[in-house]
Enzyme design. Structure first.
Site, mmCIF file in Angstrom:
data_model
loop_
_atom_site.group_PDB
_atom_site.id
_atom_site.type_symbol
_atom_site.label_atom_id
_atom_site.label_comp_id
_atom_site.label_asym_id
_atom_site.label_seq_id
_atom_site.Cartn_x
_atom_site.Cartn_y
_atom_site.Cartn_z
ATOM 1 N N GLU A 181 2.176 1.832 -3.289
ATOM 2 C CA GLU A 181 1.157 2.527 -4.124
ATOM 3 C C GLU A 181 1.136 4.041 -4.140
ATOM 4 O O GLU A 181 1.103 4.678 -5.220
ATOM 5 C CB GLU A 181 0.040 1.829 -3.931
ATOM 6 C CG GLU A 181 -1.265 2.368 -4.684
ATOM 7 C CD GLU A 181 -2.671 2.668 -3.989
ATOM 8 O OE1 GLU A 181 -2.953 3.866 -3.983
ATOM 9 O OE2 GLU A 181 -2.810 1.741 -2.852
ATOM 10 N N HIS A 182 1.158 4.528 -2.945
ATOM 11 C CA HIS A 182 0.998 5.912 -2.666
ATOM 12 C C HIS A 182 2.373 6.536 -3.298
ATOM 13 O O HIS A 182 2.199 7.640 -3.968
ATOM 14 C CB HIS A 182 1.138 6.268 -1.102
ATOM 15 C CG HIS A 182 -0.016 6.182 -0.496
ATOM 16 N ND1 HIS A 182 -0.566 7.120 -0.009
ATOM 17 C CD2 HIS A 182 -1.149 5.327 -0.414
ATOM 18 C CE1 HIS A 182 -1.842 7.026 0.641
ATOM 19 N NE2 HIS A 182 -2.100 5.863 0.164
ATOM 20 N N HIS A 227 0.562 -1.367 -0.092
ATOM 21 C CA HIS A 227 -0.088 0.027 0.090
ATOM 22 C C HIS A 227 0.792 1.240 0.076
ATOM 23 O O HIS A 227 0.593 1.993 -0.741
ATOM 24 C CB HIS A 227 -0.825 -0.168 1.200
ATOM 25 C CG HIS A 227 -1.639 1.047 1.297
ATOM 26 N ND1 HIS A 227 -1.385 2.153 2.442
ATOM 27 C CD2 HIS A 227 -2.774 1.614 0.805
ATOM 28 C CE1 HIS A 227 -2.277 2.885 2.520
ATOM 29 N NE2 HIS A 227 -3.000 2.955 1.505
ATOM 30 N N GLU A 257 -3.736 8.311 7.745
ATOM 31 C CA GLU A 257 -4.778 7.464 7.278
ATOM 32 C C GLU A 257 -4.904 6.041 8.067
ATOM 33 O O GLU A 257 -6.316 5.840 8.177
ATOM 34 C CB GLU A 257 -4.162 7.290 5.665
ATOM 35 C CG GLU A 257 -5.277 6.081 4.987
ATOM 36 C CD GLU A 257 -4.642 5.964 3.494
ATOM 37 O OE1 GLU A 257 -5.047 4.765 3.111
ATOM 38 O OE2 GLU A 257 -3.910 6.678 3.015
#
Length: 427
Positions: A68-69, A65, A141
């Site tokens: 991905e960012h 993840h 987040e």
């Protein structure tokens, strides 16, 4: 390119494997003004231990993840999201347990946008400073996600169902785990998994399939690489890891999350068949048209938030039900009792046929979405199955199949109950 025509669903698909191993799928839609592209890698939250260049690497939870960012950063200091948005496209990305995907939809400048997509996903650019800066953003987040009762109950369910499988890992990771991520580790993960032979490109719209392939050939790396060995943990016991768990959070009513652990079917057509069968079995047992659902609803034990379904990832599969309820244990016991009743008495044939028609219709309606088409195709490719054979699979499914499925798996020792109870949140 190889052309496939699926007469029963009215779809045409072009397919080609490039020299570098990238599989390309294109759904021509000449009567539509929009286009959609999905570029994905078979790499997700569960892939934290793998072998690269002969060496086993253990990477922090949440790194897929995180990567991905960071993939949207470009060497000129820009951001690929902004580049795509400037043309009027709607870009985004996601990381799941098993895949990471980057996509956009547009009505204009498709080829320019596709070029941007292929370039930024295939060429990583990280610095020590940018990686450290992202830790604060993703950490915030993660804290927001952890405050959501629905996310907490689902994550707790995976931890209760599975003892060894990395599906237990949070896709986003924890604040502590992402603090261990470095630029070097991100580059290693990109080298391992963002290689064309581990990826797929799916496009739907009024486009030339051959031109899609040609652009991919021009932009992406030229050589194919062998598959990356992955470690999914020790063999998983048949029974669940924990039968019950609970947590107190700021909810107005108890929140139920129930899981029933099944044996996964493995890759290929058998996996798709079990997925369709598992959904039908779940609907027959506790779906909104089932006798049990109506009885629990009339008794006030569940409300319209209640849902159920079948979920699978590589190496694991389970039935899941959830929603608000004043009596979580009572709902669990009722579902197990209904499973035992069906195992003994069977499913009403008329109900089963209605459920099968409804499920088939919902699947067909999903084809109206370009996004659904491309994501389903990508996931099917990664699982070595053809998702558009679902009409023939539905034809083959019988009431006996659903009864046997319930008889095999709906048992107390296969079941985990998670409850989020009202009160002052646990610290």
């Amino acid at each position: 390119m190889v052309k496939h025509r699926y007469e029963r669903i009215g779809e045409t698909l072009y397919e080609e494997t490039l020299e570098n191993g990238l599989r390309v799928f294109v759904f021509p839609k000449p009567d539509f003004g929009k286009c959609y592209a999905f570029f994905a890698t078979r790499y997700g939250g569960m892939d934290t231990r793998f072998q690269l260049n002969g060496q086993w690497l253990d990477t922090p939870m949440g790194i897929a993840h995180y990567l991905e960012h960071k993939m949207f950063d470009t060497p000129d200091g820009g951001n690929a999201l902004q580049t795509l948005s400037a043309t009027g496209a709607s870009p985004n990305a996601f990381t799941s347990t098993a895949i990471t995907g980057y996509h956009f939809e547009c009505t204009d400048q498709f080829w320019e946008n596709l070029k941007t997509l292929l370039e930024f996903v295939s060429v990583p650019y990280f610095t020590k400073e940018s990686v450290e800066k992202e830790q604060g953003i993703i950490g915030q987040e993660i804290r927001m996600i952890e405050d959501r009762p629905g996310w907490q109950s689902y994550h707790m369910l995976l931890e209760a169902l599975y003892q060894n499988h990395p599906v237990r890992n949070s896709v986003a990771g924890s604040v502590e785990s992402i603090a261990q991520i470095t630029a070097e580790t991100l580059y290693q993960c990109h080298e391992a998994f963002y290689t064309p032979s581990n990826m797929v490109l799916c496009v739907a719209g009024n486009v030339d399939p051959e031109r899609v392939c040609q652009m991919a050939r021009e932009i992406l790396p030229k050589e194919a690489k062998p598959p990356i060995p992955r470690d999914c943990g020790e063999n998983e016991p048949k029974e669940v890891f924990a039968r019950e768990n609970s947590r107190v959070m700021a909810v107005s009513a108890p929140l139920l999350q129930l899981g029933i652990k099944c044996q996964p079917a493995g890759d290929g057509p058998a996996q798709l068949r079990q997925r369709l069968l598992g959904d039908l079995a779940c609907e027959a047992m506790a779906g909104s048209s089932s006798p049990l659902y109506n009885r629990l609803y009339e008794q006030g034990m569940i409300d319209s938030s209640f849902y159920c379904g079948y979920i699978d990832y590589p190496g694991c599969a389970f039935l899941m039900a959830g929603g608000e309820t004043k009596d979580p244990e009572g709902v669990r016991d009722a579902i197990l009792a209904e499973g035992a009743r069906i195992a003994k008495e069977g499913i009403d044939e008329a109900l089963f046929q209605r459920l099968k028609k409804a499920a088939y219709g919902a699947y067909v309606r999903g084809l109206n979405s370009f996004e659904n088409l491309c994501v389903e195709q990508a996931q099917g490719y990664f699982s070595n199955q053809d998702p558009w054979t679902f009409p023939e699979i539905y034809d083959s499914l019988t009431r006996q199949d659903a009864e046997d499925f319930i008889r095999a798996w709906v048992k107390p020792e296969q079941t985990s109950l998670i409850v989020i109870r009202p009160g002052e949140a646990d610290q």
